[in-house]
Scaffold this motif. Structure first.
Motif, PDB file in Angstrom:
ATOM      1  N   LEU A  72     -22.330 -19.300  49.100  1.00  0.00           N
ATOM      2  CA  LEU A  72     -23.753 -19.658  49.025  1.00  0.00           C
ATOM      3  C   LEU A  72     -23.947 -20.959  48.251  1.00  0.00           C
ATOM      4  O   LEU A  72     -24.739 -21.829  48.643  1.00  0.00           O
ATOM      5  CB  LEU A  72     -24.554 -18.532  48.370  1.00  0.00           C
ATOM      6  N   MET A  73     -23.222 -21.093  47.150  1.00  0.00           N
ATOM      7  CA  MET A  73     -23.343 -22.289  46.321  1.00  0.00           C
ATOM      8  C   MET A  73     -22.840 -23.524  47.075  1.00  0.00           C
ATOM      9  O   MET A  73     -23.482 -24.576  47.051  1.00  0.00           O
ATOM     10  CB  MET A  73     -22.558 -22.084  45.017  1.00  0.00           C
ATOM     11  N   GLU A 125     -27.421 -25.740  42.142  1.00  0.00           N
ATOM     12  CA  GLU A 125     -27.635 -24.694  43.137  1.00  0.00           C
ATOM     13  C   GLU A 125     -27.271 -23.312  42.602  1.00  0.00           C
ATOM     14  O   GLU A 125     -27.894 -22.319  42.955  1.00  0.00           O
ATOM     15  CB  GLU A 125     -26.838 -24.987  44.408  1.00  0.00           C
ATOM     16  N   GLY A 126     -26.260 -23.229  41.747  1.00  0.00           N
ATOM     17  CA  GLY A 126     -25.789 -21.944  41.250  1.00  0.00           C
ATOM     18  C   GLY A 126     -26.876 -21.139  40.567  1.00  0.00           C
ATOM     19  O   GLY A 126     -27.068 -19.953  40.845  1.00  0.00           O
ATOM     20  N   ARG A 127     -27.604 -21.776  39.679  1.00  0.00           N
ATOM     21  CA  ARG A 127     -28.666 -21.088  38.941  1.00  0.00           C
ATOM     22  C   ARG A 127     -29.762 -20.608  39.897  1.00  0.00           C
ATOM     23  O   ARG A 127     -30.261 -19.497  39.791  1.00  0.00           O
ATOM     24  CB  ARG A 127     -29.233 -22.009  37.865  1.00  0.00           C
ATOM     25  N   ARG A 128     -30.132 -21.462  40.855  1.00  0.00           N
ATOM     26  CA  ARG A 128     -31.161 -21.087  41.831  1.00  0.00           C
ATOM     27  C   ARG A 128     -30.699 -19.886  42.661  1.00  0.00           C
ATOM     28  O   ARG A 128     -31.453 -18.947  42.903  1.00  0.00           O
ATOM     29  CB  ARG A 128     -31.482 -22.269  42.752  1.00  0.00           C
ATOM     30  N   ILE A 129     -29.440 -19.914  43.089  1.00  0.00           N
ATOM     31  CA  ILE A 129     -28.898 -18.819  43.897  1.00  0.00           C
ATOM     32  C   ILE A 129     -28.892 -17.523  43.096  1.00  0.00           C
ATOM     33  O   ILE A 129     -29.263 -16.461  43.611  1.00  0.00           O
ATOM     34  CB  ILE A 129     -27.491 -19.178  44.417  1.00  0.00           C
ATOM     35  N   ILE A 130     -28.493 -17.598  41.837  1.00  0.00           N
ATOM     36  CA  ILE A 130     -28.490 -16.389  41.000  1.00  0.00           C
ATOM     37  C   ILE A 130     -29.900 -15.822  40.894  1.00  0.00           C
ATOM     38  O   ILE A 130     -30.101 -14.615  41.057  1.00  0.00           O
ATOM     39  CB  ILE A 130     -27.886 -16.686  39.608  1.00  0.00           C
ATOM     40  N   GLY A 140     -24.755 -11.786  46.272  1.00  0.00           N
ATOM     41  CA  GLY A 140     -24.175 -13.100  46.018  1.00  0.00           C
ATOM     42  C   GLY A 140     -24.291 -13.534  44.575  1.00  0.00           C
ATOM     43  O   GLY A 140     -24.758 -14.626  44.285  1.00  0.00           O
ATOM     44  N   LEU A 141     -23.835 -12.689  43.678  1.00  0.00           N
ATOM     45  CA  LEU A 141     -23.857 -12.964  42.240  1.00  0.00           C
ATOM     46  C   LEU A 141     -22.430 -13.102  41.736  1.00  0.00           C
ATOM     47  O   LEU A 141     -21.542 -12.368  42.196  1.00  0.00           O
ATOM     48  CB  LEU A 141     -24.567 -11.829  41.494  1.00  0.00           C
TER      49      LEU A 141
END
Length: 187
Positions: free
Chosen positions: A66-67, A39-44, A54-55
């Motif tokens: 968010l993650m 999820e982290g990569r998608r959120i970034i 949200g970075l």
């Protein structure tokens, strides 16, 4: 509920950034297994695209929130679609708690409570830092040193929550897949 067979088929693949997790998950998916992306990569990517805050290099708390929320949602979706099939997660819900601890940010009680209610197979696969394949990109800005610290924190957090850590050797992707499948069959 903890011993329910569906949760016994939920396998986490974790570790620091750039250790080959996503490549490994992509190969498992290619071979027909159900996978849950990181999820982290998608959120970034989403936050960069929308110019959001949200970075991890802008607002670590918001990024973690968010993650965590996305990881919980993905987990719940996997319960609905997996049936009795194994699911391989690119990081688990506890990775967010590990991230917060790594950044010296207090873990909200609600996250702790939810984490205690989300069950996976007690055997967690971890990929150690691998300098020869590590590289930065638009979403991965951690230094090599941060990658090592992240790996150590993930190992520590899963051990704290009574998971068994199985270190995946630094071998080819096909061999890593075979190692994981053989390990699961022998458990």
């Amino acid at each position: 509920m903890k011993n329910n067979s569906i949760f016994q088929k939920f396998y986490i693949i974790t570790g620091g950034p750039g250790a080959g997790k996503t490549t490994l998950l992509n190969e498992l998916k290619q071979q027909g297994f159900i996978t849950a992306p990181e999820e982290g990569r998608r959120i970034i990517k989403e936050q960069l695209s929308s110019k959001g805050n949200g970075l991890p290099w802008v607002n670590k708390n918001l990024f973690a929130e968010l993650m965590f929320d996305a990881s919980v949602k993905t987990y719940q979706e996997m319960i609905q679609i997996s049936g009795e099939k194994p699911v391989f997660f690119d990081r688990g819900i506890l990775d967010t708690i590990g991230y917060l601890r790594l950044e010296n940010i207090p873990v909200p009680r609600e996250m702790e409570t939810i984490s205690d209610e989300m069950f996976y197979n007690k055997n967690v696969f971890i990929l150690s830092p691998w300098k020869e394949i590590y590289k930065n990109d638009a979403e991965r800005m951690q230094t090599w040193e941060e990658a090592i610290l992240t790996f150590e924190m993930m190992k520590q957090i899963y051990l704290k929550y009574d998971y068994n850590i199985i270190e995946v050797p630094k071998i080819s992707v096909d061999e890593r897949v075979q190692f994981i499948l053989d390990t699961i069959n022998n458990l």
